[in-house]
Motif scaffolding. Structure first.
Motif, short mmCIF file in Angstrom:
data_model
loop_
_atom_site.label_atom_id
_atom_site.label_comp_id
_atom_site.label_asym_id
_atom_site.label_seq_id
_atom_site.Cartn_x
_atom_site.Cartn_y
_atom_site.Cartn_z
N THR A 95 -43.60 13.01 13.81
CA THR A 95 -44.34 13.61 12.69
C THR A 95 -45.78 13.90 13.03
O THR A 95 -46.34 14.90 12.59
CB THR A 95 -44.27 12.72 11.43
OG1 THR A 95 -44.80 11.44 11.76
CG2 THR A 95 -42.86 12.59 10.92
N LYS A 96 -46.44 13.07 13.80
CA LYS A 96 -47.85 13.29 14.15
C LYS A 96 -48.02 14.41 15.18
O LYS A 96 -49.09 14.94 15.36
CB LYS A 96 -48.48 12.01 14.70
CG LYS A 96 -48.40 10.82 13.76
CD LYS A 96 -49.32 10.99 12.58
CE LYS A 96 -49.41 9.76 11.73
NZ LYS A 96 -48.40 9.60 10.74
N MET A 97 -46.92 14.77 15.85
CA MET A 97 -46.98 15.80 16.87
C MET A 97 -47.46 17.14 16.30
O MET A 97 -48.25 17.84 16.92
CB MET A 97 -45.62 15.98 17.53
CG MET A 97 -45.58 17.08 18.57
SD MET A 97 -43.93 17.42 19.16
CE MET A 97 -43.26 18.33 17.79
N TYR A 98 -47.00 17.51 15.11
CA TYR A 98 -47.36 18.80 14.54
C TYR A 98 -48.85 18.95 14.34
O TYR A 98 -49.39 20.03 14.44
CB TYR A 98 -46.64 19.02 13.21
CG TYR A 98 -45.19 19.34 13.39
CD1 TYR A 98 -44.79 20.59 13.82
CD2 TYR A 98 -44.22 18.39 13.13
CE1 TYR A 98 -43.46 20.89 13.99
CE2 TYR A 98 -42.88 18.68 13.30
CZ TYR A 98 -42.51 19.93 13.73
OH TYR A 98 -41.20 20.22 13.91
N ARG A 99 -49.54 17.88 14.05
CA ARG A 99 -50.98 17.95 13.85
C ARG A 99 -51.72 18.19 15.16
O ARG A 99 -52.93 18.35 15.18
CB ARG A 99 -51.50 16.67 13.19
CG ARG A 99 -50.80 16.28 11.91
CD ARG A 99 -50.72 17.37 10.86
NE ARG A 99 -52.00 17.84 10.42
CZ ARG A 99 -52.20 19.02 9.84
NH1 ARG A 99 -51.21 19.84 9.65
NH2 ARG A 99 -53.39 19.37 9.47
N GLN A 100 -51.01 18.20 16.29
CA GLN A 100 -51.63 18.42 17.60
C GLN A 100 -51.43 19.85 18.10
O GLN A 100 -52.03 20.23 19.10
CB GLN A 100 -51.03 17.45 18.63
CG GLN A 100 -51.15 15.99 18.25
CD GLN A 100 -52.58 15.55 18.04
OE1 GLN A 100 -53.45 15.88 18.82
NE2 GLN A 100 -52.82 14.84 16.95
N ILE A 101 -50.58 20.63 17.46
CA ILE A 101 -50.27 21.98 17.92
C ILE A 101 -51.21 22.98 17.24
O ILE A 101 -51.14 23.19 16.03
CB ILE A 101 -48.80 22.34 17.63
CG1 ILE A 101 -47.87 21.35 18.31
CG2 ILE A 101 -48.51 23.77 18.09
CD1 ILE A 101 -46.42 21.50 17.92
N LEU A 102 -52.09 23.57 18.01
CA LEU A 102 -53.04 24.55 17.47
C LEU A 102 -52.37 25.92 17.33
O LEU A 102 -51.56 26.31 18.17
CB LEU A 102 -54.26 24.68 18.37
CG LEU A 102 -55.20 23.49 18.42
CD1 LEU A 102 -56.31 23.74 19.44
CD2 LEU A 102 -55.81 23.23 17.05
N VAL A 103 -52.73 26.65 16.28
CA VAL A 103 -52.29 28.03 16.14
C VAL A 103 -53.47 28.92 16.52
O VAL A 103 -54.62 28.49 16.49
CB VAL A 103 -51.80 28.33 14.70
CG1 VAL A 103 -50.59 27.50 14.35
CG2 VAL A 103 -52.89 28.12 13.68
N THR A 104 -53.19 30.16 16.86
CA THR A 104 -54.26 31.07 17.26
C THR A 104 -55.17 31.38 16.07
O THR A 104 -54.77 31.21 14.91
CB THR A 104 -53.70 32.40 17.79
OG1 THR A 104 -53.01 33.06 16.73
CG2 THR A 104 -52.77 32.17 18.97
#
Length: 126
Positions: A83-92
């Motif tokens: 669940t915490k992984m998504y908060r690490q993926i930046l969008v452009t």
């Protein structure tokens, strides 16, 4: 998220979407008494939601039966919570304009515009 200034608000030839959100309070929680819920399925004035326009990726998780069956094959099993992984993926920067929100600390303050910079729960891509 990053705060947007007045020159960032109007971007020619760019798609912009303000993501509805609300707070959920849980007084009994020891770790997170407040969390924010984003609604990517809320329809905009043109009848479409953000989730209607996002591409849906392939299913990458196997069916539950196959996952449970693998537990019987090996002596040791490792599990994790991503669940915490998504908060690490930046969008452009361009795509973060599709994840804008309005925010203020209290009713006396002016509204501030923010762009969410990471993958957001409540959207199809998450």
């Amino acid at each position: 998220m990053s705060e947007l200034n007045s020159k960032d608000l109007l971007i020619p030839d760019s798609k912009v979407f303000y993501l509805p959100h609300h707070a959920v309070f849980k007084e009994t929680s020891l770790t997170t008494k407040l969390r924010v819920v984003f609604d990517g399925s809320a329809k905009s004035n043109n009848g479409l939601s953000l989730n209607d326009t996002l591409m849906i990726g392939p299913m990458v998780q196997q069916d539950l039966f196959s996952i449970i069956l693998r537990f019987r094959v090996h002596n040791y099993v490792i599990t994790s919570d991503i669940t915490k992984m998504y908060r690490q993926i930046l969008v452009t920067q361009k795509d973060s304009n599709l994840q804008r929100i309005l925010w203020r600390e209290n009713a006396e303050q002016d509204l501030k515009h923010y762009a969410l910079r990471t993958v957001t729960y409540g959207t199809t891509s998450a």
